[in-house]
Design a protein around this motif. Structure first.
Motif, PDB file in Angstrom:
ATOM      1  N   ASN A 101      59.695  52.030  52.364  1.00 36.74           N
ATOM      2  CA  ASN A 101      58.384  52.648  52.593  1.00 36.74           C
ATOM      3  C   ASN A 101      57.546  52.732  51.327  1.00 36.74           C
ATOM      4  O   ASN A 101      56.752  53.667  51.148  1.00 36.74           O
ATOM      5  N   CYS A 102      57.697  51.741  50.465  1.00 36.82           N
ATOM      6  CA  CYS A 102      56.918  51.731  49.226  1.00 36.82           C
ATOM      7  C   CYS A 102      55.421  51.767  49.507  1.00 36.82           C
ATOM      8  O   CYS A 102      54.668  52.475  48.843  1.00 36.82           O
ATOM      9  N   ASP A 103      54.981  51.006  50.516  1.00 39.58           N
ATOM     10  CA  ASP A 103      53.548  50.922  50.805  1.00 39.58           C
ATOM     11  C   ASP A 103      52.985  52.220  51.386  1.00 39.58           C
ATOM     12  O   ASP A 103      51.770  52.363  51.514  1.00 39.58           O
ATOM     13  N   LYS A 104      53.854  53.172  51.727  1.00 38.15           N
ATOM     14  CA  LYS A 104      53.382  54.458  52.252  1.00 38.15           C
ATOM     15  C   LYS A 104      53.233  55.515  51.156  1.00 38.15           C
ATOM     16  O   LYS A 104      52.818  56.636  51.426  1.00 38.15           O
ATOM     17  N   ASN A 105      53.604  55.161  49.950  1.00 38.91           N
ATOM     18  CA  ASN A 105      53.495  56.090  48.824  1.00 38.91           C
ATOM     19  C   ASN A 105      52.035  56.135  48.360  1.00 38.91           C
ATOM     20  O   ASN A 105      51.510  55.135  47.869  1.00 38.91           O
ATOM     21  N   PRO A 106      51.353  57.279  48.489  1.00 35.24           N
ATOM     22  CA  PRO A 106      49.912  57.338  48.194  1.00 35.24           C
ATOM     23  C   PRO A 106      49.569  57.163  46.720  1.00 35.24           C
ATOM     24  O   PRO A 106      48.411  56.900  46.394  1.00 35.24           O
ATOM     25  N   ILE A 107      50.538  57.325  45.808  1.00 39.88           N
ATOM     26  CA  ILE A 107      50.204  57.186  44.391  1.00 39.88           C
ATOM     27  C   ILE A 107      50.598  55.818  43.828  1.00 39.88           C
ATOM     28  O   ILE A 107      50.482  55.573  42.635  1.00 39.88           O
ATOM     29  N   ILE A 108      51.046  54.912  44.710  1.00 40.08           N
ATOM     30  CA  ILE A 108      51.309  53.535  44.285  1.00 40.08           C
ATOM     31  C   ILE A 108      49.979  52.811  44.115  1.00 40.08           C
ATOM     32  O   ILE A 108      49.069  52.951  44.930  1.00 40.08           O
ATOM     33  N   SER A 109      49.858  52.033  43.048  1.00 50.58           N
ATOM     34  CA  SER A 109      48.620  51.294  42.788  1.00 50.58           C
ATOM     35  C   SER A 109      48.525  50.056  43.690  1.00 50.58           C
ATOM     36  O   SER A 109      49.545  49.470  44.054  1.00 50.58           O
ATOM     37  N   GLY A 131      47.976  57.041  28.405  1.00 53.83           N
ATOM     38  CA  GLY A 131      48.821  58.122  28.901  1.00 53.83           C
ATOM     39  C   GLY A 131      49.291  57.932  30.319  1.00 53.83           C
ATOM     40  O   GLY A 131      49.776  58.868  30.947  1.00 53.83           O
ATOM     41  N   SER A 132      49.154  56.754  30.876  1.00 52.54           N
ATOM     42  CA  SER A 132      49.528  56.549  32.272  1.00 52.54           C
ATOM     43  C   SER A 132      50.197  55.188  32.439  1.00 52.54           C
ATOM     44  O   SER A 132      50.177  54.352  31.547  1.00 52.54           O
ATOM     45  N   ALA A 133      50.776  55.005  33.598  1.00 54.37           N
ATOM     46  CA  ALA A 133      51.387  53.720  33.946  1.00 54.37           C
ATOM     47  C   ALA A 133      50.974  53.379  35.371  1.00 54.37           C
ATOM     48  O   ALA A 133      50.746  54.271  36.190  1.00 54.37           O
ATOM     49  N   SER A 134      50.841  52.116  35.649  1.00 52.71           N
ATOM     50  CA  SER A 134      50.537  51.653  37.006  1.00 52.71           C
ATOM     51  C   SER A 134      51.823  51.143  37.643  1.00 52.71           C
ATOM     52  O   SER A 134      52.576  50.392  37.023  1.00 52.71           O
ATOM     53  N   ILE A 135      52.069  51.569  38.873  1.00 50.61           N
ATOM     54  CA  ILE A 135      53.286  51.202  39.596  1.00 50.61           C
ATOM     55  C   ILE A 135      52.891  50.437  40.849  1.00 50.61           C
ATOM     56  O   ILE A 135      52.009  50.873  41.594  1.00 50.61           O
ATOM     57  N   TYR A 136      53.545  49.308  41.087  1.00 50.74           N
ATOM     58  CA  TYR A 136      53.205  48.462  42.221  1.00 50.74           C
ATOM     59  C   TYR A 136      54.447  48.176  43.070  1.00 50.74           C
ATOM     60  O   TYR A 136      55.569  48.137  42.553  1.00 50.74           O
TER      61      TYR A 136
END
Length: 252
Positions: A158-166, A140-145
């Motif tokens: 600012n991708c690396d500042k996104n707290p829900i990025i894996s 039920g989930s996906a990992s985003i990098y």
């Protein structure tokens, strides 16, 4: 008189058809829920052919949540619907569980309007399988990098500042390296591979190998079993430099 009656019937029939079409349109807009809070992947069907419909909807809604959070970080007002595409040549699907038809798919997602790109990875099973199947994977989930600089086509967002990025870690590092006491693997760093890692596969001949002259066949069986173990853990062997060696008592 008959002609006039026939004309009236035709007029009433045409009127009923127009009324029916009008009612259908009204029904559609009133009772059909709008597509809100979703990132529509325009070429999803083309890129991932066998993905069940229910997983497509789940995936696109999950991806919107990442976009939503990224927009908050960048001070961009969110829209209800965004469109993205899967970058050509980036899709990869591997079977990670032979008995359960479990698949892991990864691809690069480009959202041109926002100039965002991510690597997406998620697992899924075919529609005709039981949803209660115990496969040890969260479907039920996906990992985003975040992408590497090499794969990026947009400026820094600012991708690396996104707290829900894996945070990406290579699955090789969490794989059991021991096949048996006489067959095992060892990871090493490799600049020659896509993943940055290589895998050494070792076989230590046992007494029966010397007695029965089966050293070579036992070694080959060890290498094949080790590779199957890696694939069952979701690894794409093409991403790694693979070496193998017979470990005789004198070359330890």
């Amino acid at each position: 008189m008959e002609n006039k009656l026939l004309q009236n019937k035709k007029f009433l029939l045409a009127l009923l058809i127009l009324l029916s079409v009008f009612l259908i349109i009204i029904f559609y807009f009133v009772f059909s829920p709008p597509q809100n809070n979703i990132l529509i992947i325009d070429n999803l069907d083309k890129q991932i052919h066998e993905l069940p419909v229910y997983r497509k909807d789940d995936l696109q809604k999950i991806l919107y949540s990442y976009i939503n959070e990224q927009n908050k970080i960048n001070g961009i007002e969110n829209e209800n619907v965004y469109h993205g595409i899967i970058r050509d040549g980036s899709t990869e699907t591997v079977s990670t569980n032979i008995t359960a038809d479990l698949y892991t798919t990864s691809f690069i997602l480009d959202v041109a309007k926002l100039q965002y790109s991510y690597e997406v990875q998620f697992s899924w099973v075919k529609e005709d399988l039981s949803e209660d199947l115990d496969i040890g994977i969260d479907l039920g989930s996906a990992s985003i990098y975040c992408l590497s600089e090499e794969d990026s086509i947009y400026p820094d967002f600012n991708c690396d500042k996104n707290p829900i990025i894996s945070i990406k870690t290579d699955p090789l590092l969490s794989t059991n390296m021991v096949i048996s006491k006489d067959c095992w693997m060892s990871p090493f760093s490799s600049v020659e591979s896509k993943s940055g890692y290589g895998i050494n596969i070792f076989y230590h001949p046992v007494d029966d190998d010397y007695k029965n002259n089966t050293i070579e066949s036992s070694y080959n069986a060890c290498v094949e079993t080790a590779k199957q173990s890696l694939v069952s853990n979701g690894l794409n062997l093409n991403d790694y430099k693979i070496k193998s060696e017979i470990k005789y008592f004198y070359n330890y």
